[in-house]
Every structure is written in C-alpha cells, then in structure tokens.
Write a protein that holds these residues in place. Structure first.
Motif, PDB file in Angstrom:
ATOM      1  N   GLY A  58       0.814  -1.214   0.000  1.00  0.00           N
ATOM      2  CA  GLY A  58       0.000   0.000   0.000  1.00  0.00           C
ATOM      3  C   GLY A  58       0.844   1.259   0.000  1.00  0.00           C
ATOM      4  O   GLY A  58       0.534   2.228  -0.699  1.00  0.00           O
ATOM      5  N   LEU A  61       2.232   1.698  -3.510  1.00  0.00           N
ATOM      6  CA  LEU A  61       1.257   2.155  -4.500  1.00  0.00           C
ATOM      7  C   LEU A  61       0.824   3.601  -4.288  1.00  0.00           C
ATOM      8  O   LEU A  61       0.671   4.356  -5.243  1.00  0.00           O
ATOM      9  N   PHE A  62       0.620   3.983  -3.041  1.00  0.00           N
ATOM     10  CA  PHE A  62       0.075   5.309  -2.764  1.00  0.00           C
ATOM     11  C   PHE A  62       1.128   6.345  -2.398  1.00  0.00           C
ATOM     12  O   PHE A  62       0.800   7.490  -2.134  1.00  0.00           O
ATOM     13  N   GLY A  63       2.372   5.931  -2.370  1.00  0.00           N
ATOM     14  CA  GLY A  63       3.461   6.874  -2.134  1.00  0.00           C
ATOM     15  C   GLY A  63       3.606   7.170  -0.715  1.00  0.00           C
ATOM     16  O   GLY A  63       3.813   7.957  -0.015  1.00  0.00           O
TER      17      GLY A  63
END
Length: 63
Positions: A58, A61-63
């Motif tokens: 996560g 993916l979301f930085g």
C-alpha cells in the motif's frame, strides 16, 4: 513463481507491470512462511508477513 517474477521484472515496460512482477514472488513466500500446519508459530509468522506485505504494498502504490 520466483523465477517468473524476476523475468517479468526484467521485461516490464510500465510501472504496473513492475509492481505485479515484484508482488508475484511474495505470494509464494507467504505460503512458505506458513507452511508447517501444526505449529502456531508458523501460522502467526505467515499472518504477520502477509500484513507487513500488504502494508508495504500500500505504501508503494500510494506513495
């Protein structure tokens, strides 16, 4: 599966295929971590490894 993930990582052309190539070998490693059926420690380590992998995925993916 680990070899397939490495080959896909080399052949990847976009960020989605890089992510999928990194995540593919971890699926087999989750199974290896929790392989011993009778042991409570094995199930605990497999679950902890899965949660840590989901958290790091996560963040990736979301930085």
């Amino acid at each position: 599966m680990v070899t397939l993930g490495g080959v896909l990582l080399v052949l990847s052309s976009n960020w989605l295929s890089v992510y999928l190539a990194i995540e593919l070998p971890t699926l087999s490693l989750f199974i290896l971590a929790a392989q011993k059926r009778g042991s409570g420690h094995s199930a605990e380590s497999g679950l902890k490894y899965f949660v840590l992998g989901a958290l790091s995925s996560g963040l990736f993916l979301f930085g």
